[in-house]
Design an enzyme around this catalytic site. Structure first.
Site, short mmCIF file in Angstrom:
data_model
loop_
_atom_site.label_atom_id
_atom_site.label_comp_id
_atom_site.label_asym_id
_atom_site.label_seq_id
_atom_site.Cartn_x
_atom_site.Cartn_y
_atom_site.Cartn_z
N GLN A 105 -42.26 32.28 -27.90
CA GLN A 105 -42.19 30.82 -28.04
C GLN A 105 -43.56 30.28 -28.44
O GLN A 105 -43.71 29.13 -28.81
CB GLN A 105 -41.76 30.16 -26.73
CG GLN A 105 -40.40 30.60 -26.23
CD GLN A 105 -40.14 30.07 -24.83
OE1 GLN A 105 -39.71 28.93 -24.66
NE2 GLN A 105 -40.41 30.88 -23.83
N ASN A 106 -44.57 31.15 -28.32
CA ASN A 106 -45.94 30.73 -28.57
C ASN A 106 -46.20 30.65 -30.07
O ASN A 106 -45.66 31.45 -30.84
CB ASN A 106 -46.93 31.72 -27.92
CG ASN A 106 -46.68 31.86 -26.43
OD1 ASN A 106 -46.15 30.95 -25.80
ND2 ASN A 106 -47.02 33.01 -25.87
N HIS A 123 -40.75 29.56 -32.48
CA HIS A 123 -41.16 28.16 -32.57
C HIS A 123 -42.23 27.95 -33.63
O HIS A 123 -42.94 26.95 -33.63
CB HIS A 123 -41.65 27.66 -31.21
CG HIS A 123 -40.53 27.53 -30.22
ND1 HIS A 123 -40.73 27.50 -28.87
CD2 HIS A 123 -39.20 27.44 -30.41
CE1 HIS A 123 -39.56 27.38 -28.26
NE2 HIS A 123 -38.61 27.35 -29.18
N GLY A 194 -44.01 34.93 -18.62
CA GLY A 194 -44.81 33.71 -18.73
C GLY A 194 -44.10 32.56 -19.38
O GLY A 194 -44.71 31.82 -20.16
N THR A 195 -42.80 32.40 -19.05
CA THR A 195 -42.10 31.23 -19.59
C THR A 195 -41.41 30.48 -18.46
O THR A 195 -40.80 31.08 -17.57
CB THR A 195 -41.08 31.60 -20.69
OG1 THR A 195 -40.42 30.41 -21.14
CG2 THR A 195 -40.08 32.64 -20.23
N ASN A 219 -43.64 36.27 -13.84
CA ASN A 219 -44.15 34.91 -13.84
C ASN A 219 -44.96 34.71 -12.57
O ASN A 219 -44.76 35.41 -11.58
CB ASN A 219 -42.97 33.92 -13.88
CG ASN A 219 -43.40 32.54 -14.31
OD1 ASN A 219 -44.34 31.98 -13.75
ND2 ASN A 219 -42.76 32.00 -15.34
C1 BV8 Z 1 -33.23 22.29 -30.51
C2 BV8 Z 1 -43.72 24.43 -30.76
C3 BV8 Z 1 -31.39 21.44 -31.64
C4 BV8 Z 1 -44.52 23.19 -30.91
C5 BV8 Z 1 -42.15 24.03 -28.93
C6 BV8 Z 1 -32.90 15.80 -26.05
C7 BV8 Z 1 -33.21 15.51 -27.37
C8 BV8 Z 1 -33.51 16.51 -28.29
C9 BV8 Z 1 -33.50 17.85 -27.87
C10 BV8 Z 1 -33.21 18.12 -26.56
C11 BV8 Z 1 -32.91 17.12 -25.64
N1 BV8 Z 1 -32.68 17.70 -24.45
C12 BV8 Z 1 -32.81 19.03 -24.57
C13 BV8 Z 1 -33.12 19.29 -25.84
C14 BV8 Z 1 -33.35 20.60 -26.43
C15 BV8 Z 1 -34.87 20.79 -26.47
C16 BV8 Z 1 -35.32 21.10 -25.07
O1 BV8 Z 1 -35.04 22.18 -24.57
N2 BV8 Z 1 -36.05 20.15 -24.44
C17 BV8 Z 1 -36.54 20.39 -23.11
C18 BV8 Z 1 -37.89 19.66 -22.93
C19 BV8 Z 1 -35.49 19.89 -22.12
N3 BV8 Z 1 -35.09 21.89 -27.36
C20 BV8 Z 1 -35.31 21.65 -28.65
O2 BV8 Z 1 -35.44 20.54 -29.14
C21 BV8 Z 1 -35.34 22.88 -29.53
N4 BV8 Z 1 -34.50 22.63 -30.66
O3 BV8 Z 1 -32.63 22.28 -29.47
O4 BV8 Z 1 -32.70 21.93 -31.70
C22 BV8 Z 1 -30.72 22.16 -32.70
C23 BV8 Z 1 -30.03 23.31 -32.39
C24 BV8 Z 1 -29.37 23.94 -33.40
C25 BV8 Z 1 -29.46 23.43 -34.69
C26 BV8 Z 1 -30.23 22.31 -34.98
C27 BV8 Z 1 -30.88 21.65 -33.99
C28 BV8 Z 1 -36.73 23.15 -30.08
C29 BV8 Z 1 -37.63 23.50 -28.94
C30 BV8 Z 1 -38.97 23.97 -29.52
C31 BV8 Z 1 -40.01 22.91 -29.32
N5 BV8 Z 1 -41.32 23.45 -29.74
N6 BV8 Z 1 -43.32 24.57 -29.35
C32 BV8 Z 1 -45.86 23.32 -30.23
O5 BV8 Z 1 -46.14 24.37 -29.61
O6 BV8 Z 1 -46.61 22.36 -30.33
S1 BV8 Z 1 -41.77 24.15 -27.29
C33 BV8 Z 1 -43.16 24.57 -26.44
O7 BV8 Z 1 -42.91 24.27 -25.08
C34 BV8 Z 1 -43.43 26.05 -26.43
O8 BV8 Z 1 -43.16 26.65 -27.67
C35 BV8 Z 1 -42.55 26.57 -25.34
O9 BV8 Z 1 -41.29 26.92 -25.83
C36 BV8 Z 1 -42.40 25.39 -24.46
C37 BV8 Z 1 -43.23 25.58 -23.23
O10 BV8 Z 1 -42.56 26.54 -22.53
P1 BV8 Z 1 -43.31 27.82 -21.98
O11 BV8 Z 1 -43.75 28.67 -23.12
O12 BV8 Z 1 -42.39 28.41 -20.99
O13 BV8 Z 1 -44.63 27.29 -21.33
P2 BV8 Z 1 -44.78 26.44 -19.99
O14 BV8 Z 1 -46.16 25.91 -19.96
O15 BV8 Z 1 -43.61 25.52 -19.85
O16 BV8 Z 1 -44.64 27.54 -18.84
C38 BV8 Z 1 -45.63 28.52 -18.68
C39 BV8 Z 1 -45.06 29.50 -17.67
O17 BV8 Z 1 -45.99 30.58 -17.55
C40 BV8 Z 1 -44.90 28.89 -16.31
O18 BV8 Z 1 -43.66 29.32 -15.75
C41 BV8 Z 1 -46.07 29.47 -15.51
O19 BV8 Z 1 -45.72 29.70 -14.15
C42 BV8 Z 1 -46.29 30.79 -16.19
N7 BV8 Z 1 -47.67 31.27 -16.16
C43 BV8 Z 1 -48.81 30.53 -16.30
N8 BV8 Z 1 -49.88 31.36 -16.25
C44 BV8 Z 1 -49.40 32.62 -16.10
C45 BV8 Z 1 -48.00 32.56 -16.03
N9 BV8 Z 1 -47.24 33.66 -15.87
C46 BV8 Z 1 -47.87 34.85 -15.76
N10 BV8 Z 1 -49.22 34.99 -15.83
C47 BV8 Z 1 -50.00 33.90 -15.98
N11 BV8 Z 1 -51.34 34.05 -16.04
#
Ligand code: BV8
Length: 246
Positions: A105-106, A123, A194-195, A219
């Site tokens: 996802q990164n 992504h 890490g997601t 995680n």
């Molecule tokens: C889609 C790129 C439809 C950009 C990213 C309402 C309106 C519109 C859409 C939606 C909606 N409701 C829901 C949705 C769907 C939406 C969604 O899921 N929203 C969420 C907020 C509810 N998804 C989308 O819009 C996706 N597209 O649905 O399109 C569609 C489908 C079919 C056909 C046409 C259209 C697109 C989603 C992609 C968005 N872009 N990134 C950029 O980076 O700037 S998302 C971005 O955030 C990242 O890429 C990543 O995916 C996400 C963050 O998540 P994580 O990677 O998990 O990171 P996070 O910080 O959250 O967590 C870190 C984890 O690591 C934690 O658990 C932590 O404990 C752990 N950690 C930390 N340190 C460590 C560790 N673990 C181990 N060791 C460590 N040291």
């Protein structure tokens, strides 16, 4: 007797790059602090204020190329694991019957810099830009602005500012969903590292695996998907990933 082929699917999130100095999205120093998602990571936000979205990604592109940001032990362990899974088992096998896919996802390039080869950046990629008019993708390490000349038509003032980050914004279609679904349905092992399991469709991949698949989550904390995994390993990626894979 030859062992049956094994199919491995890995999904990584921001947590695998955290120890490389790339901020996570939901951590205390999360990227979204000071930035509302809808302002910097949606097509609407880009349409409203393209320059501030360019600045958001320019800052991250610059940060990613900082000398202190490099693949960590978790990235490297995954690259070595891929090599081991994909190396032919016997002298007369010209290629392995196994399958390996690393979905991330990164948008950083740390998996590729670590030596991973079968990487699917679902992504998009921070060091690539896309032409708004032709969808052509270009490698890109510099800043982007509304005055950036078009790489294919630099002398045409009307072609300026037609580039956008090659990343998937919220509401946009992620990359490679069919390939991911196929890999998930045949995976013998699924490793999520890490997601936070909050963003879909990435967070739904674990549910696309078969009941026979061994699902492992690495995680720091529990996530909304933890209960779907057969095994949850709590700890830092740089410690737990090498330990699990070595
Ligand atoms: C889609 C790129 C439809 C950009 C990213 C309402 C309106 C519109 C859409 C939606 C909606 N409701 C829901 C949705 C769907 C939406 C969604 O899921 N929203 C969420 C907020 C509810 N998804 C989308 O819009 C996706 N597209 O649905 O399109 C569609 C489908 C079919 C056909 C046409 C259209 C697109 C989603 C992609 C968005 N872009 N990134 C950029 O980076 O700037 S998302 C971005 O955030 C990242 O890429 C990543 O995916 C996400 C963050 O998540 P994580 O990677 O998990 O990171 P996070 O910080 O959250 O967590 C870190 C984890 O690591 C934690 O658990 C932590 O404990 C752990 N950690 C930390 N340190 C460590 C560790 N673990 C181990 N060791 C460590 N040291």
């Amino acid at each position: 007797m030859a062992s049956p082929p094994i199919n491995v699917l890995v999904l990584t999130g921001a947590g695998i790059s955290a120890e490389s100095g790339v901020p996570t999205f939901r951590g205390a120093d999360g990227l979204w602090e000071g930035h509302a998602i809808e302002d910097v990571a949606t097509p609407e936000g880009f349409a409203r204020r393209p320059q501030s979205v360019h600045q958001f990604y320019n800052q991250r592109r610059k940060q990613l190329q900082h000398a202190d940001v490099a693949p960590n032990a978790a990235h490297l362990a995954l690259a070595e694991f891929e090599q081991a899974v994909m190396s032919p088992h016997t002298a007369d096998d010209h290629e392995s019957a196994n399958q390996f896919l690393l979905v991330t996802q990164n948008i950083d390039n740390l998996h590729v810099r670590a030596g991973s080869q079968r990487v699917l950046p679902m992504h998009g990629e921070l060091l690539k830009v896309r032409c708004i008019d032709t969808d052509e993708v270009f490698d890109w390490t510099d800043d982007l602005s509304l005055d950036t000349p078009h790489p294919q038509d630099p002398s045409n003032p009307r072609a300026r500012g037609r580039l956008r980050p090659h990343v998937v914004w919220f509401g946009e279609m992620p990359i490679g969903l069919d390939r991911i679904a196929r890999a998930a349905s045949t995976a013998d092992v699924f490793l999520a590292i890490g997601t936070s399991g909050l963003v879909y469709p990435a967070a739904g991949i674990v549910r696309q695996t078969s009941p026979a698949c061994r699902r492992i989550e690495i995680n720091l904390d529990d996530t909304p998907a933890s209960s779907v995994f057969d095994e949850t390993i709590r700890g830092k990626a740089t410690v737990e990933v090498p330990q699990l894979l070595d």
